[in-house]
Design a protein around this motif. Sequence first.
Motif, PDB file in Angstrom:
ATOM      1  N   GLU A  93       0.850  -1.394   0.015  1.00  0.00           N
ATOM      2  CA  GLU A  93      -0.021  -0.206   0.207  1.00  0.00           C
ATOM      3  C   GLU A  93       0.758   1.237   0.150  1.00  0.00           C
ATOM      4  OE1 GLU A  93      -3.179  -0.020  -0.258  1.00  0.00           O
ATOM      5  OE2 GLU A  93      -3.821  -1.944   0.177  1.00  0.00           O
ATOM      6  N   GLY A  94       2.270   1.131  -0.094  1.00  0.00           N
ATOM      7  CA  GLY A  94       2.865   2.160  -0.122  1.00  0.00           C
ATOM      8  C   GLY A  94       3.330   2.887   1.343  1.00  0.00           C
ATOM      9  N   ASN A  95       4.019   3.952   1.464  1.00  0.00           N
ATOM     10  CA  ASN A  95       4.285   4.482   2.760  1.00  0.00           C
ATOM     11  C   ASN A  95       2.940   5.223   3.380  1.00  0.00           C
ATOM     12  OD1 ASN A  95       7.036   3.921   2.501  1.00  0.00           O
ATOM     13  ND2 ASN A  95       7.344   5.605   1.436  1.00  0.00           N
ATOM     14  N   PRO A  96       2.829   5.175   4.593  1.00  0.00           N
ATOM     15  CA  PRO A  96       1.898   5.657   5.220  1.00  0.00           C
ATOM     16  C   PRO A  96       1.671   7.243   4.883  1.00  0.00           C
ATOM     17  CG  PRO A  96       2.873   4.482   6.749  1.00  0.00           C
ATOM     18  CD  PRO A  96       3.848   4.582   5.701  1.00  0.00           C
ATOM     19  N   ILE A  97       0.596   8.000   4.999  1.00  0.00           N
ATOM     20  CA  ILE A  97       0.453   9.206   4.511  1.00  0.00           C
ATOM     21  C   ILE A  97       0.165  10.114   5.958  1.00  0.00           C
ATOM     22  CG2 ILE A  97      -0.791  11.163   3.142  1.00  0.00           C
ATOM     23  CD1 ILE A  97      -1.122   8.966   0.919  1.00  0.00           C
ATOM     24  N   GLU A  98       0.883  11.317   6.305  1.00  0.00           N
ATOM     25  CA  GLU A  98       0.408  11.721   7.623  1.00  0.00           C
ATOM     26  C   GLU A  98      -0.775  12.643   7.326  1.00  0.00           C
ATOM     27  OE1 GLU A  98       2.449  15.123  10.485  1.00  0.00           O
ATOM     28  OE2 GLU A  98       3.664  14.220   9.041  1.00  0.00           O
ATOM     29  N   LEU A  99      -1.731  12.347   8.325  1.00  0.00           N
ATOM     30  CA  LEU A  99      -3.163  12.908   8.276  1.00  0.00           C
ATOM     31  C   LEU A  99      -2.750  14.540   8.486  1.00  0.00           C
ATOM     32  CD1 LEU A  99      -5.151  10.787  10.243  1.00  0.00           C
ATOM     33  CD2 LEU A  99      -4.968  10.755   7.868  1.00  0.00           C
ATOM     34  N   VAL A 163     -12.094  24.646  -3.423  1.00  0.00           N
ATOM     35  CA  VAL A 163     -11.073  25.471  -3.878  1.00  0.00           C
ATOM     36  C   VAL A 163     -10.043  25.949  -2.673  1.00  0.00           C
ATOM     37  CG1 VAL A 163     -12.750  26.643  -5.518  1.00  0.00           C
ATOM     38  CG2 VAL A 163     -12.215  27.654  -3.466  1.00  0.00           C
ATOM     39  N   LYS A 164      -8.975  25.755  -2.973  1.00  0.00           N
ATOM     40  CA  LYS A 164      -7.737  26.317  -2.278  1.00  0.00           C
ATOM     41  C   LYS A 164      -7.013  27.570  -2.894  1.00  0.00           C
ATOM     42  CE  LYS A 164      -8.818  23.655   0.959  1.00  0.00           C
ATOM     43  NZ  LYS A 164      -9.279  23.974   2.284  1.00  0.00           N
ATOM     44  N   ALA A 165      -6.912  28.641  -2.552  1.00  0.00           N
ATOM     45  CA  ALA A 165      -6.345  29.789  -2.897  1.00  0.00           C
ATOM     46  C   ALA A 165      -4.779  29.821  -2.739  1.00  0.00           C
ATOM     47  CB  ALA A 165      -7.003  31.019  -2.270  1.00  0.00           C
ATOM     48  N   SER A 166      -4.291  30.927  -3.062  1.00  0.00           N
ATOM     49  CA  SER A 166      -2.689  30.933  -3.340  1.00  0.00           C
ATOM     50  C   SER A 166      -1.994  30.887  -1.787  1.00  0.00           C
ATOM     51  CB  SER A 166      -2.223  32.076  -4.030  1.00  0.00           C
ATOM     52  OG  SER A 166      -2.854  33.256  -3.612  1.00  0.00           O
ATOM     53  N   ASN A 167      -2.982  31.281  -0.828  1.00  0.00           N
ATOM     54  CA  ASN A 167      -2.360  31.465   0.506  1.00  0.00           C
ATOM     55  C   ASN A 167      -2.559  30.076   1.207  1.00  0.00           C
ATOM     56  OD1 ASN A 167      -5.048  31.906   0.546  1.00  0.00           O
ATOM     57  ND2 ASN A 167      -5.137  33.286   2.077  1.00  0.00           N
ATOM     58  N   ALA A 168      -3.142  29.221   0.809  1.00  0.00           N
ATOM     59  CA  ALA A 168      -3.475  27.975   1.644  1.00  0.00           C
ATOM     60  C   ALA A 168      -2.023  27.214   2.032  1.00  0.00           C
ATOM     61  CB  ALA A 168      -4.227  27.079   0.598  1.00  0.00           C
ATOM     62  N   SER A 169      -2.078  26.752   3.414  1.00  0.00           N
ATOM     63  CA  SER A 169      -0.988  25.973   3.869  1.00  0.00           C
ATOM     64  C   SER A 169      -0.868  24.478   3.360  1.00  0.00           C
ATOM     65  CB  SER A 169      -0.993  26.105   5.392  1.00  0.00           C
ATOM     66  OG  SER A 169      -2.061  25.378   5.748  1.00  0.00           O
ATOM     67  N   ALA A 171      -1.052  21.922   5.059  1.00  0.00           N
ATOM     68  CA  ALA A 171      -2.213  21.217   5.965  1.00  0.00           C
ATOM     69  C   ALA A 171      -3.436  21.429   5.312  1.00  0.00           C
ATOM     70  CB  ALA A 171      -2.193  21.529   7.329  1.00  0.00           C
ATOM     71  N   GLU A 172      -3.811  22.632   4.799  1.00  0.00           N
ATOM     72  CA  GLU A 172      -5.074  23.121   4.132  1.00  0.00           C
ATOM     73  C   GLU A 172      -5.134  22.302   3.010  1.00  0.00           C
ATOM     74  OE1 GLU A 172      -7.481  27.299   3.710  1.00  0.00           O
ATOM     75  OE2 GLU A 172      -5.408  27.297   4.438  1.00  0.00           O
ATOM     76  N   LEU A 173      -4.093  22.164   2.172  1.00  0.00           N
ATOM     77  CA  LEU A 173      -4.095  21.423   0.831  1.00  0.00           C
ATOM     78  C   LEU A 173      -4.549  20.220   1.188  1.00  0.00           C
ATOM     79  CD1 LEU A 173      -1.161  23.096  -0.938  1.00  0.00           C
ATOM     80  CD2 LEU A 173      -3.496  23.474  -1.636  1.00  0.00           C
ATOM     81  N   MET A 174      -3.868  19.583   2.087  1.00  0.00           N
ATOM     82  CA  MET A 174      -4.329  18.118   2.474  1.00  0.00           C
ATOM     83  C   MET A 174      -5.636  17.963   2.819  1.00  0.00           C
ATOM     84  SD  MET A 174      -1.995  15.900   2.302  1.00  0.00           S
ATOM     85  CE  MET A 174      -2.174  14.546   3.641  1.00  0.00           C
ATOM     86  N   ARG A 175      -6.236  18.882   3.469  1.00  0.00           N
ATOM     87  CA  ARG A 175      -7.645  18.821   3.767  1.00  0.00           C
ATOM     88  C   ARG A 175      -8.523  18.913   2.486  1.00  0.00           C
ATOM     89  NH1 ARG A 175      -5.897  21.851   8.549  1.00  0.00           N
ATOM     90  NH2 ARG A 175      -6.494  23.777   7.547  1.00  0.00           N
ATOM     91  N   PRO A 208      -2.136  27.047  -5.598  1.00  0.00           N
ATOM     92  CA  PRO A 208      -0.715  26.391  -5.379  1.00  0.00           C
ATOM     93  C   PRO A 208      -0.466  25.075  -5.852  1.00  0.00           C
ATOM     94  CG  PRO A 208      -2.135  26.657  -3.160  1.00  0.00           C
ATOM     95  CD  PRO A 208      -2.858  27.153  -4.431  1.00  0.00           C
ATOM     96  N   LEU A 209       0.952  25.012  -6.033  1.00  0.00           N
ATOM     97  CA  LEU A 209       1.223  23.387  -6.267  1.00  0.00           C
ATOM     98  C   LEU A 209       1.051  22.788  -5.065  1.00  0.00           C
ATOM     99  CD1 LEU A 209       4.651  24.088  -7.817  1.00  0.00           C
ATOM    100  CD2 LEU A 209       2.809  22.896  -8.948  1.00  0.00           C
ATOM    101  N   LEU A 210       0.580  21.536  -5.197  1.00  0.00           N
ATOM    102  CA  LEU A 210       0.585  20.460  -4.064  1.00  0.00           C
ATOM    103  C   LEU A 210       1.882  20.215  -3.485  1.00  0.00           C
ATOM    104  CD1 LEU A 210      -2.175  18.161  -5.364  1.00  0.00           C
ATOM    105  CD2 LEU A 210      -2.428  20.110  -3.960  1.00  0.00           C
ATOM    106  N   GLY A 211       2.094  20.539  -2.180  1.00  0.00           N
ATOM    107  CA  GLY A 211       3.599  20.404  -1.572  1.00  0.00           C
ATOM    108  C   GLY A 211       4.053  18.888  -1.458  1.00  0.00           C
ATOM    109  N   LYS A 212       4.977  18.841  -0.945  1.00  0.00           N
ATOM    110  CA  LYS A 212       5.593  17.490  -0.678  1.00  0.00           C
ATOM    111  C   LYS A 212       4.650  16.706   0.313  1.00  0.00           C
ATOM    112  CE  LYS A 212      10.452  18.659  -0.862  1.00  0.00           C
ATOM    113  NZ  LYS A 212      11.587  18.709   0.191  1.00  0.00           N
ATOM    114  N   ALA A 213       3.819  17.006   1.199  1.00  0.00           N
ATOM    115  CA  ALA A 213       3.093  16.376   2.040  1.00  0.00           C
ATOM    116  C   ALA A 213       1.763  15.638   1.194  1.00  0.00           C
ATOM    117  CB  ALA A 213       2.561  17.188   3.221  1.00  0.00           C
TER     118      ALA A 213
END
Length: 270
Positions: A93-99, A163-169, A171-175, A208-213
């Motif tokens: 299943e791959g590596n766990p993804i942090e919530l 939608v997620k705007a340019s100022n999203a963190s 954690a917000e992108l993950m949500r 924004p680009l989806l970050g490493k998380a």
Amino acid sequence: MAFAIQELGAQWGEKIPPLNLIVVQAGTQLPGHGADGVAHYYFDDGGAGMAANRKAYVQAAMAAVSDYGPKWDRVAQALGVDVLDAAHATRDEGNPIELPAVPTAYRPESSAYKALKAWVAAHSEWFEDYGAFEAGVNEHRLSSGDSLDAYFTNGRESLAVEVKASNASDAELMRGIYQPIKYRAVLRAECIALRKLALCDAVLVSTPLLGKACRPWPSAHMWTSCVCVCRRKRRSEGTYPDLFAKLKISRLLVAEYEGGHRFGNDDNLV
């Protein structure tokens, strides 16, 4: 098998989902067109709208096959089919993804967020793969109490947009990835409660680009039909738009965004 299941359902007085639709093609993750005809019995309209919106019909039926769950054992018994033991091989299943972190305080909506969701609701043409919609609305309230950033419906198909705007963190992108999963499930539940065909979907639009998380989520399409990522191109690449998206339907979305402080200046809108 498909016709046997249809006949068995008629004997039981219920519509058993078309099991043959779980055999999919590697390239599309959808069944071949040869399966369509035998699946028409399952839909209330006899599959009349399937030609115009095949993907939505097929995905609704495939979800119904999964939801039928342990009832398939009863079907197998009625048809004299042996029920095989579940495979015991370990699945990678791959590596766990942090919530993502759960916010503890309410934050007011930013101007960038308000502008983005208003833009999305006004541009239904970019979501035509999900239905022929007129302009959408913001803050549509679901039965779960959730409010959608943008919502499109034509009385038959419906689409929720997060939608997620340019100022999203991060954690917000993950949500933002989890939220369309929930919205699609709630829309489907509403359709089922109303005895309507569940032709509904949910997508994420993110500037924004989806970050490493978020990068371990390449298969997010398993739960949401499309994750639409909008981003600003690098200045070194030459002319760059504010929004650049590659949609799952193999189309490009390019848009220019002007902030609220520039409204009223026609020179900035040219």
